[in-house]
Design an enzyme around this catalytic site. Sequence first.
Site, PDB file in Angstrom:
ATOM      1  N   LYS A   1       0.829  -1.212   0.000  1.00 21.18           N
ATOM      2  CA  LYS A   1       0.000   0.000   0.000  1.00 21.18           C
ATOM      3  C   LYS A   1       0.867   1.267   0.000  1.00 21.18           C
ATOM      4  O   LYS A   1       0.642   2.188  -0.789  1.00 21.18           O
ATOM      5  CB  LYS A   1      -0.862  -0.058   1.267  1.00 21.18           C
TER       6      LYS A   1
ATOM      7  N   LYS B   1       2.935  -3.417  11.028  1.00 19.14           N
ATOM      8  CA  LYS B   1       1.625  -3.487  11.697  1.00 19.14           C
ATOM      9  C   LYS B   1       1.853  -3.992  13.108  1.00 19.14           C
ATOM     10  O   LYS B   1       2.732  -4.838  13.334  1.00 19.14           O
ATOM     11  CB  LYS B   1       0.692  -4.471  10.962  1.00 19.14           C
TER      12      LYS B   1
ATOM     13  N   GLY C   1     -20.193   5.605   7.848  1.00 21.16           N
ATOM     14  CA  GLY C   1     -19.352   5.900   9.006  1.00 21.16           C
ATOM     15  C   GLY C   1     -18.405   7.052   8.728  1.00 21.16           C
ATOM     16  O   GLY C   1     -18.703   7.964   7.947  1.00 21.16           O
TER      17      GLY C   1
ATOM     18  N   ALA D   1     -17.633  -0.071   4.289  1.00 24.32           N
ATOM     19  CA  ALA D   1     -18.082  -0.630   5.574  1.00 24.32           C
ATOM     20  C   ALA D   1     -17.152  -1.762   5.998  1.00 24.32           C
ATOM     21  O   ALA D   1     -16.255  -1.564   6.812  1.00 24.32           O
ATOM     22  CB  ALA D   1     -19.517  -1.120   5.452  1.00 24.32           C
TER      23      ALA D   1
ATOM     24  N   ASN E   1     -11.188  -2.157   3.486  1.00 19.33           N
ATOM     25  CA  ASN E   1      -9.989  -2.978   3.309  1.00 19.33           C
ATOM     26  C   ASN E   1     -10.386  -4.394   2.907  1.00 19.33           C
ATOM     27  O   ASN E   1     -11.465  -4.866   3.279  1.00 19.33           O
ATOM     28  CB  ASN E   1      -9.221  -3.047   4.635  1.00 19.33           C
TER      29      ASN E   1
HETATM   30  P1  NAD Z   1     -16.628   3.252  10.585  1.00 21.66           P
HETATM   31  O1  NAD Z   1     -16.608   2.203  11.639  1.00 21.66           O
HETATM   32  O2  NAD Z   1     -16.587   4.692  10.986  1.00 21.66           O
HETATM   33  O3  NAD Z   1     -17.933   3.076   9.669  1.00 21.66           O
HETATM   34  C1  NAD Z   1     -18.347   1.851   9.148  1.00 21.66           C
HETATM   35  C2  NAD Z   1     -19.849   1.964   8.879  1.00 21.66           C
HETATM   36  O4  NAD Z   1     -20.252   0.790   8.202  1.00 21.66           O
HETATM   37  C3  NAD Z   1     -20.696   2.056  10.161  1.00 21.66           C
HETATM   38  O5  NAD Z   1     -21.639   3.090  10.007  1.00 21.66           O
HETATM   39  C4  NAD Z   1     -21.360   0.677  10.239  1.00 21.66           C
HETATM   40  O6  NAD Z   1     -22.653   0.723  10.848  1.00 21.66           O
HETATM   41  C5  NAD Z   1     -21.451   0.316   8.778  1.00 21.66           C
HETATM   42  N1  NAD Z   1     -21.548  -1.109   8.483  1.00 21.66           N
HETATM   43  C6  NAD Z   1     -20.924  -2.152   9.103  1.00 21.66           C
HETATM   44  N2  NAD Z   1     -21.230  -3.309   8.496  1.00 21.66           N
HETATM   45  C7  NAD Z   1     -22.049  -2.995   7.464  1.00 21.66           C
HETATM   46  C8  NAD Z   1     -22.691  -3.752   6.457  1.00 21.66           C
HETATM   47  N3  NAD Z   1     -22.547  -5.077   6.386  1.00 21.66           N
HETATM   48  N4  NAD Z   1     -23.459  -3.104   5.536  1.00 21.66           N
HETATM   49  C9  NAD Z   1     -23.607  -1.763   5.599  1.00 21.66           C
HETATM   50  N5  NAD Z   1     -23.029  -0.989   6.543  1.00 21.66           N
HETATM   51  C10 NAD Z   1     -22.263  -1.604   7.458  1.00 21.66           C
HETATM   52  O7  NAD Z   1     -15.424   2.892   9.602  1.00 21.66           O
HETATM   53  P2  NAD Z   1     -14.634   3.884   8.625  1.00 21.66           P
HETATM   54  O8  NAD Z   1     -13.494   4.501   9.343  1.00 21.66           O
HETATM   55  O9  NAD Z   1     -15.625   4.738   7.907  1.00 21.66           O
HETATM   56  O10 NAD Z   1     -13.987   2.832   7.609  1.00 21.66           O
HETATM   57  C11 NAD Z   1     -14.796   2.179   6.655  1.00 21.66           C
HETATM   58  C12 NAD Z   1     -13.980   1.111   5.936  1.00 21.66           C
HETATM   59  O11 NAD Z   1     -12.856   1.717   5.309  1.00 21.66           O
HETATM   60  C13 NAD Z   1     -13.402   0.018   6.843  1.00 21.66           C
HETATM   61  O12 NAD Z   1     -13.366  -1.190   6.119  1.00 21.66           O
HETATM   62  C14 NAD Z   1     -11.993   0.492   7.111  1.00 21.66           C
HETATM   63  O13 NAD Z   1     -11.123  -0.585   7.405  1.00 21.66           O
HETATM   64  C15 NAD Z   1     -11.644   1.112   5.772  1.00 21.66           C
HETATM   65  N6  NAD Z   1     -10.604   2.135   5.856  1.00 21.66           N
HETATM   66  C16 NAD Z   1     -10.790   3.209   6.653  1.00 21.66           C
HETATM   67  C17 NAD Z   1      -9.808   4.179   6.704  1.00 21.66           C
HETATM   68  C18 NAD Z   1      -9.967   5.389   7.571  1.00 21.66           C
HETATM   69  O14 NAD Z   1      -9.170   6.325   7.427  1.00 21.66           O
HETATM   70  N7  NAD Z   1     -10.947   5.440   8.450  1.00 21.66           N
HETATM   71  C19 NAD Z   1      -8.637   4.062   5.935  1.00 21.66           C
HETATM   72  C20 NAD Z   1      -8.495   2.940   5.098  1.00 21.66           C
HETATM   73  C21 NAD Z   1      -9.490   1.990   5.074  1.00 21.66           C
END
Ligand code: NAD
Length: 358
Positions: A78, A90, A194, A250, A273
Site C-alpha cells: 500500500k 503493523k 461511518g 463498511a 480494506n
Molecule cells: P466506521 O466504523 O466509521 O464506519 C463503518 C460503517 O459501516 C458504520 O456506520 C457501520 O454501521 C457500517 N456497516 C458495518 N457493516 C455494514 C454492512 N454489512 N453493511 C452496511 N453498513 C455496514 O469505519 P470507517 O473509518 O468509515 O472505515 C470504513 C472502511 O474503510 C473500513 O473497512 C476500514 O477498514 C476502511 N478504511 C478506513 C480508513 C480510515 O481512514 N478510516 C482508511 C483505510 C481503510
Amino acid sequence: MALVIESIGMPKFEELLDSWDGETAVIHQDRESGSWIFICLHSTRRGPAGGGTRLKVYGAPAEGLQDAMRLSGAMTRKLAVAGLPFGGGKAVLAVPEIPSGEERRALLLRYGELVDSLGGIYRTSSDMNTGEADMDTIGERTEYVFGRSVGAGGCGSPAPPTAVGVFHGIRASVLHVLGSDDLAGRKVLIQGAGGVGSVLAEHVAGAGADVVVADIDPARAQLVAERVGGGSVPADEALETECDVYAPCAVGGTLSVATIPKLRCRVVAGSANNQLAEPEAAELLRERGILYAPDYVINVGGAVAIVGLEQLGWSDSEADAALAKIGETLREVYERADAQGISTGAAADLLADERLNA
Ligand code: NAD
C-alpha cells in the site's frame, strides 16, 4: 509465565515465523494485562515500517501474530504504490478483552515504550479499535506515532482524507469507464455511512452525483442521505442496487464468487480494506466488465495525508496534491490492466512490486 493456548490447526509462533516473508517480528508478552504485543516489520526497504495498531481479542495468541504478519505485508504494498518513503508494518495488541479506562491507558503506555525502544524503525497510527485518543496516550512515551489529536499536535482522524482519496479514485474510475469524470447525474451507492462513507457522500453529492446510502444502522444511513439530499436503501439490498459506482465503505469481503454476479454497477471504488473475498474475485470482476479500484490503492488517503503533514512537513496544498495523485495512480493501474489483459488487482500488485524494487 502464562500458558500459551494454541487453537486447533493453528500454526505455532515458530512455524509462522518460518513461513513469513517479512523482516522482523517483535513478540512481547504483557504480563500485567495478560496481552500479547506483536509488532511486525514486513519491509524497511523504502523507509521505516509504517502501519496501525490493532487492538483485538483472538482465539489464540498465534492468530494475532498471523494477523500482524499479513497486515504488515499489505502495508508494504500500500505505501509503496502510494510512493511514500515508508515500508510496511503493523502492530497487534492481542488482548483478553478490549480494555478501557486506566487499564487501557496503562497498556498503551507500555506499548508506547516498546515502540520507542525500536528507535523509529516502526511508526504507528490507529487501526481497528484504536483512535486518536489512544495515539495521544502512546505519544506520551514515543515520538514514533501518527494520527494524534489536533490538540496533541497531530492531524486527528484519517477518515476525512481517506474519503477525499476515494473521491479522486471514483472520478478516475468513472473517467476510465464512461469517458468523463463528471459525476453530475451519476448514481453512487455508498455502503457504510461511518467516518469515511459520510464524508465521501458529501464530496460526491457536491460534485452533482445522486447519492444512495446503505448502512446496517438505517438511522445513520438516513441521516447521511438527508444531509446530502440523497436516498437510502436497506443494507441487505446494497449489492444488488443498480448504480454507476458501488463504493464499499463498511466491511471487507463483499466481492466474492457469490456476490459478483449480483452486482449492477459499472465501477467498484470504495475505502473498505480487503474487499476481495477470494483471489479470483478481481478476475471475475474483469470478466463481468466491472472496473474495480484496488482497495489498497484507493484507500490510502488517510495514511498519505497524516504521514505527509505530520512527518514530511507538507503544507495543506501539498497534501491535497498527494490525495489527487491517488486518481493518477489508479489511471496507471487501469491502463496497465487494459494493455496486459489482466485484472486491475493484478496490475496494482505489479505496480507495487516495481515501486518496491525501484
Ligand atoms: P466506521 O466504523 O466509521 O464506519 C463503518 C460503517 O459501516 C458504520 O456506520 C457501520 O454501521 C457500517 N456497516 C458495518 N457493516 C455494514 C454492512 N454489512 N453493511 C452496511 N453498513 C455496514 O469505519 P470507517 O473509518 O468509515 O472505515 C470504513 C472502511 O474503510 C473500513 O473497512 C476500514 O477498514 C476502511 N478504511 C478506513 C480508513 C480510515 O481512514 N478510516 C482508511 C483505510 C481503510
